[in-house]
Design a protein around this motif. Structure first.
Motif, PDB file in Angstrom:
ATOM      1  N   VAL A   1      30.534   5.394  73.796  1.00  0.00           N
ATOM      2  CA  VAL A   1      28.479   6.116  73.731  1.00  0.00           C
ATOM      3  C   VAL A   1      28.668   6.455  75.062  1.00  0.00           C
ATOM      4  CG1 VAL A   1      26.509   5.329  73.738  1.00  0.00           C
ATOM      5  CG2 VAL A   1      28.430   4.412  71.883  1.00  0.00           C
ATOM      6  N   THR A   2      28.550   6.447  75.977  1.00  0.00           N
ATOM      7  CA  THR A   2      28.300   6.892  77.457  1.00  0.00           C
ATOM      8  C   THR A   2      29.299   8.341  77.810  1.00  0.00           C
ATOM      9  OG1 THR A   2      28.570   4.195  78.261  1.00  0.00           O
ATOM     10  CG2 THR A   2      28.514   5.907  79.789  1.00  0.00           C
ATOM     11  N   CYS A   3      30.022   8.698  76.993  1.00  0.00           N
ATOM     12  CA  CYS A   3      30.548   9.901  77.291  1.00  0.00           C
ATOM     13  C   CYS A   3      29.459  10.811  77.055  1.00  0.00           C
ATOM     14  CB  CYS A   3      31.808  10.119  77.223  1.00  0.00           C
ATOM     15  SG  CYS A   3      33.504   9.339  78.638  1.00  0.00           S
ATOM     16  N   LEU A   4      29.497  10.115  75.295  1.00  0.00           N
ATOM     17  CA  LEU A   4      28.655  11.535  74.171  1.00  0.00           C
ATOM     18  C   LEU A   4      27.208  11.670  74.742  1.00  0.00           C
ATOM     19  CD1 LEU A   4      29.946   9.512  71.587  1.00  0.00           C
ATOM     20  CD2 LEU A   4      30.148  12.589  71.612  1.00  0.00           C
ATOM     21  N   ASN A   5      26.808  10.174  75.860  1.00  0.00           N
ATOM     22  CA  ASN A   5      25.380  10.840  75.947  1.00  0.00           C
ATOM     23  C   ASN A   5      25.233  11.153  77.390  1.00  0.00           C
ATOM     24  OD1 ASN A   5      23.763   8.508  74.202  1.00  0.00           O
ATOM     25  ND2 ASN A   5      24.789   7.220  75.729  1.00  0.00           N
ATOM     26  N   LYS A   6      25.941  11.366  78.417  1.00  0.00           N
ATOM     27  CA  LYS A   6      26.525  12.027  79.276  1.00  0.00           C
ATOM     28  C   LYS A   6      26.560  13.084  79.388  1.00  0.00           C
ATOM     29  CE  LYS A   6      23.988   8.369  81.368  1.00  0.00           C
ATOM     30  NZ  LYS A   6      23.683   8.136  81.217  1.00  0.00           N
ATOM     31  N   GLY A   7      28.086  13.902  78.033  1.00  0.00           N
ATOM     32  CA  GLY A   7      28.875  14.682  78.070  1.00  0.00           C
ATOM     33  C   GLY A   7      27.556  15.914  77.398  1.00  0.00           C
ATOM     34  N   VAL A   8      27.027  15.704  76.595  1.00  0.00           N
ATOM     35  CA  VAL A   8      25.804  16.560  75.902  1.00  0.00           C
ATOM     36  C   VAL A   8      25.198  17.057  76.847  1.00  0.00           C
ATOM     37  CG1 VAL A   8      24.072  14.394  75.528  1.00  0.00           C
ATOM     38  CG2 VAL A   8      24.570  16.237  73.879  1.00  0.00           C
ATOM     39  N   LEU A   9      24.748  16.700  77.573  1.00  0.00           N
ATOM     40  CA  LEU A   9      23.570  17.284  79.063  1.00  0.00           C
ATOM     41  C   LEU A   9      24.916  18.058  79.865  1.00  0.00           C
ATOM     42  CD1 LEU A   9      22.441  14.010  80.405  1.00  0.00           C
ATOM     43  CD2 LEU A   9      20.599  15.450  78.274  1.00  0.00           C
ATOM     44  N   GLY A  10      25.806  17.888  79.759  1.00  0.00           N
ATOM     45  CA  GLY A  10      26.802  18.415  80.144  1.00  0.00           C
ATOM     46  C   GLY A  10      26.733  20.374  79.320  1.00  0.00           C
ATOM     47  N   LEU A  11      26.995  19.490  78.191  1.00  0.00           N
ATOM     48  CA  LEU A  11      27.163  21.041  77.297  1.00  0.00           C
ATOM     49  C   LEU A  11      25.945  21.694  77.005  1.00  0.00           C
ATOM     50  CD1 LEU A  11      27.733  22.558  74.067  1.00  0.00           C
ATOM     51  CD2 LEU A  11      26.658  20.578  73.416  1.00  0.00           C
ATOM     52  N   MET A  12      24.803  20.980  77.619  1.00  0.00           N
ATOM     53  CA  MET A  12      23.452  21.981  77.713  1.00  0.00           C
ATOM     54  C   MET A  12      23.676  22.699  78.711  1.00  0.00           C
ATOM     55  SD  MET A  12      21.299  21.260  74.953  1.00  0.00           S
ATOM     56  CE  MET A  12      19.890  21.894  75.594  1.00  0.00           C
ATOM     57  N   THR A  13      24.173  22.667  79.911  1.00  0.00           N
ATOM     58  CA  THR A  13      24.075  22.298  81.225  1.00  0.00           C
ATOM     59  C   THR A  13      24.969  24.583  80.931  1.00  0.00           C
ATOM     60  OG1 THR A  13      24.084  20.755  82.222  1.00  0.00           O
ATOM     61  CG2 THR A  13      24.381  22.825  83.528  1.00  0.00           C
ATOM     62  N   TYR A  14      26.341  23.127  80.578  1.00  0.00           N
ATOM     63  CA  TYR A  14      27.149  24.620  79.976  1.00  0.00           C
ATOM     64  C   TYR A  14      26.194  26.317  79.274  1.00  0.00           C
ATOM     65  CZ  TYR A  14      30.684  27.178  77.605  1.00  0.00           C
ATOM     66  OH  TYR A  14      32.450  28.071  76.979  1.00  0.00           O
ATOM     67  N   TYR A  15      25.596  25.577  78.453  1.00  0.00           N
ATOM     68  CA  TYR A  15      24.630  26.519  76.924  1.00  0.00           C
ATOM     69  C   TYR A  15      23.530  27.380  78.122  1.00  0.00           C
ATOM     70  CZ  TYR A  15      23.393  29.312  73.385  1.00  0.00           C
ATOM     71  OH  TYR A  15      22.982  30.277  72.664  1.00  0.00           O
ATOM     72  N   ALA A  16      23.145  26.752  79.114  1.00  0.00           N
ATOM     73  CA  ALA A  16      21.926  27.134  79.992  1.00  0.00           C
ATOM     74  C   ALA A  16      22.845  28.160  80.700  1.00  0.00           C
ATOM     75  CB  ALA A  16      21.349  26.360  81.111  1.00  0.00           C
ATOM     76  N   SER A  17      24.269  28.082  81.372  1.00  0.00           N
ATOM     77  CA  SER A  17      24.584  29.469  81.936  1.00  0.00           C
ATOM     78  C   SER A  17      25.018  30.868  81.166  1.00  0.00           C
ATOM     79  CB  SER A  17      26.059  29.056  82.581  1.00  0.00           C
ATOM     80  OG  SER A  17      26.923  28.930  81.450  1.00  0.00           O
ATOM     81  N   HIS A  18      24.492  30.176  80.179  1.00  0.00           N
ATOM     82  CA  HIS A  18      25.379  31.296  79.088  1.00  0.00           C
ATOM     83  C   HIS A  18      23.991  32.382  79.211  1.00  0.00           C
ATOM     84  CE1 HIS A  18      25.647  34.143  75.324  1.00  0.00           C
ATOM     85  NE2 HIS A  18      24.414  33.661  74.931  1.00  0.00           N
ATOM     86  N   GLU A  19      22.687  31.491  78.958  1.00  0.00           N
ATOM     87  CA  GLU A  19      21.646  32.341  79.191  1.00  0.00           C
ATOM     88  C   GLU A  19      20.870  33.225  80.351  1.00  0.00           C
ATOM     89  OE1 GLU A  19      20.214  33.399  76.199  1.00  0.00           O
ATOM     90  OE2 GLU A  19      20.855  31.675  75.190  1.00  0.00           O
ATOM     91  N   LEU A  20      21.349  32.723  81.226  1.00  0.00           N
ATOM     92  CA  LEU A  20      21.393  32.941  82.898  1.00  0.00           C
ATOM     93  C   LEU A  20      22.211  34.033  82.830  1.00  0.00           C
ATOM     94  CD1 LEU A  20      21.226  30.493  85.681  1.00  0.00           C
ATOM     95  CD2 LEU A  20      19.830  31.328  84.190  1.00  0.00           C
ATOM     96  N   GLU A  21      23.444  34.666  82.364  1.00  0.00           N
ATOM     97  CA  GLU A  21      24.638  35.453  82.468  1.00  0.00           C
ATOM     98  C   GLU A  21      23.670  36.509  81.169  1.00  0.00           C
ATOM     99  OE1 GLU A  21      27.594  35.731  83.830  1.00  0.00           O
ATOM    100  OE2 GLU A  21      27.654  33.230  84.268  1.00  0.00           O
ATOM    101  N   SER A  22      22.815  36.174  80.146  1.00  0.00           N
ATOM    102  CA  SER A  22      22.530  37.049  79.097  1.00  0.00           C
ATOM    103  C   SER A  22      21.249  37.597  79.782  1.00  0.00           C
ATOM    104  CB  SER A  22      22.466  36.177  78.189  1.00  0.00           C
ATOM    105  OG  SER A  22      21.567  37.030  77.260  1.00  0.00           O
ATOM    106  N   GLY A  23      20.339  37.283  80.607  1.00  0.00           N
ATOM    107  CA  GLY A  23      19.647  38.248  81.121  1.00  0.00           C
ATOM    108  C   GLY A  23      19.644  39.214  81.985  1.00  0.00           C
ATOM    109  N   ILE A  24      20.729  38.807  83.072  1.00  0.00           N
ATOM    110  CA  ILE A  24      21.495  39.804  84.215  1.00  0.00           C
ATOM    111  C   ILE A  24      22.034  40.597  83.193  1.00  0.00           C
ATOM    112  CG2 ILE A  24      23.525  40.084  85.681  1.00  0.00           C
ATOM    113  CD1 ILE A  24      22.896  37.402  86.611  1.00  0.00           C
ATOM    114  N   SER A  25      22.429  40.474  82.021  1.00  0.00           N
ATOM    115  CA  SER A  25      23.471  40.995  81.675  1.00  0.00           C
ATOM    116  C   SER A  25      22.413  42.449  80.624  1.00  0.00           C
ATOM    117  CB  SER A  25      24.617  41.191  80.299  1.00  0.00           C
ATOM    118  OG  SER A  25      25.025  42.498  79.472  1.00  0.00           O
ATOM    119  N   LYS A  26      21.339  42.163  80.459  1.00  0.00           N
ATOM    120  CA  LYS A  26      20.370  42.519  79.242  1.00  0.00           C
ATOM    121  C   LYS A  26      19.352  43.581  80.507  1.00  0.00           C
ATOM    122  CE  LYS A  26      19.904  39.890  74.956  1.00  0.00           C
ATOM    123  NZ  LYS A  26      18.920  38.870  74.421  1.00  0.00           N
TER     124      LYS A  26
END
Length: 319
Positions: A132-157
């Motif tokens: 449970v602790t890993c899932l609770n904290k890991g899901v925030l890591g996943l959100m961070t990971y995907y946030a990086s994608h949008e920054l990269e997408s902004g630069i690419s576009k």
């Protein structure tokens, strides 16, 4: 009212919808509508709520992970999903590529989340407290990971004139902040909240929660058509990544120290799960240090070896 004043007021009212159409998200002013994107933090909260108590509802949490919680939608019948984020191949982007460099698969997050939800892989036989602790904290890591994608997408576009606009490159960059900060006015249930908490643990260090905002703003300015600057956009992105690393390294070291002094499954799990989002990034800077941290925090351990915290901290400081 004289004619000049009427004309001036009319001009002001004409201008206002363009300057005030999109409200602040935290201290960031988007140039596009990213309300739905920010509401992924509500899905995060719903996912975490399923895991509360002595009998975690793993099946309910998994349903939200796979199908979405219905709080953030791409269209009337298409919800955004955490699993969608976890299965997006980011290996061609600078942040995502660091995962591959650290021998993490492109679907690392999906495999990891499903293993924790199902009690398989590294999580086979582990306690609910660890899972449970890993899932609770890991899901925030996943959100961070995907946030990086949008920054990269902004630069690419922004690099392409036809998509260098507030609805193209600007919107993508806005999405990065929306996923990072979330829908709550105080940033709850988001990666940004982690930075706020860890800033409090290191009162003499950088205040990431506030210091990161100017770099998001700089990046946004740099991917807009009238103020485009490719070098500034990349510099803003890379500074944001460094600040994310500060936050998650603080968490990893804090909980490694706590778990070593008086072993506690929750502290151990927090240190481990908080480190994962930046393992690839750290590995790209110093693979020996990254691998050492991952070894010291390995979730399958039932205790933390004496001296682990000092060894990890010394290695980081020397890198």
């Amino acid at each position: 009212m004289g004619l000049p004043k009427v004309v001036a007021l009319s001009s002001l009212l004409t201008f206002l919808p363009f300057t005030l159409a999109y409200p602040l998200i935290g201290e960031y002013m988007p140039v596009s509508n990213v309300l739905e994107h920010s509401q992924m933090s509500i899905d995060v909260k719903a996912f975490q709520d399923k895991l509360v108590g002595e009998s975690p509802d793993y099946a309910g949490a998994k349903a939200i992970y796979v199908n979405g919680g219905g709080n953030s939608c791409k269209g009337p019948t298409q919800p955004r999903t955490l699993q969608g984020f976890a299965t997006t191949d980011l290996s061609s982007e600078s942040f995502g590529a660091t995962y591959a460099g650290a021998n993490l698969a492109t679907d690392f997050w999906n495999t990891w989340m499903l293993s924790a939800l199902d009690g398989t892989g590294d999580f086979a036989g582990l306690s609910d407290r660890k899972r449970v602790t890993c899932l609770n904290k890991g899901v925030l890591g996943l959100m961070t990971y995907y946030a990086s994608h949008e920054l990269e997408s902004g630069i690419s576009k922004a690099s392409v004139e036809s998509t260098r606009s507030d609805t193209g490159s600007g919107h993508a960059w806005d999405e990065g902040w929306a996923f990072y900060y979330g829908a709550s006015p105080d940033g709850k249930d988001s990666p940004w909240e982690v930075s706020m908490k860890r800033d409090g643990d290191f009162p003499d260090g950088a205040k990431v929660q506030t210091a990161i905002v100017p770099h998001f703003n700089k990046g946004l300015i740099s991917v807009r058509n009238a103020t485009y600057n490719a070098n500034d956009a990349v510099e803003a992105r890379d500074t944001i990544y460094r600040m994310w690393a500060i936050t998650y390294l603080r968490a990893a070291l804090k909980y490694l120290m706590i778990a070593e002094l008086n072993y506690d499954e929750k502290a151990h799990s927090e240190g481990y799960a908080y480190y994962l989002p930046i393992h690839g990034w750290i590995h790209s800077k110093n693979s020996d240090v990254a691998d050492l941290l991952l070894e010291k925090l390995a979730i399958t351990q039932t205790s933390i070896l004496s001296g682990s915290y000092c060894e990890a901290k010394t290695a980081l400081e020397a890198a």
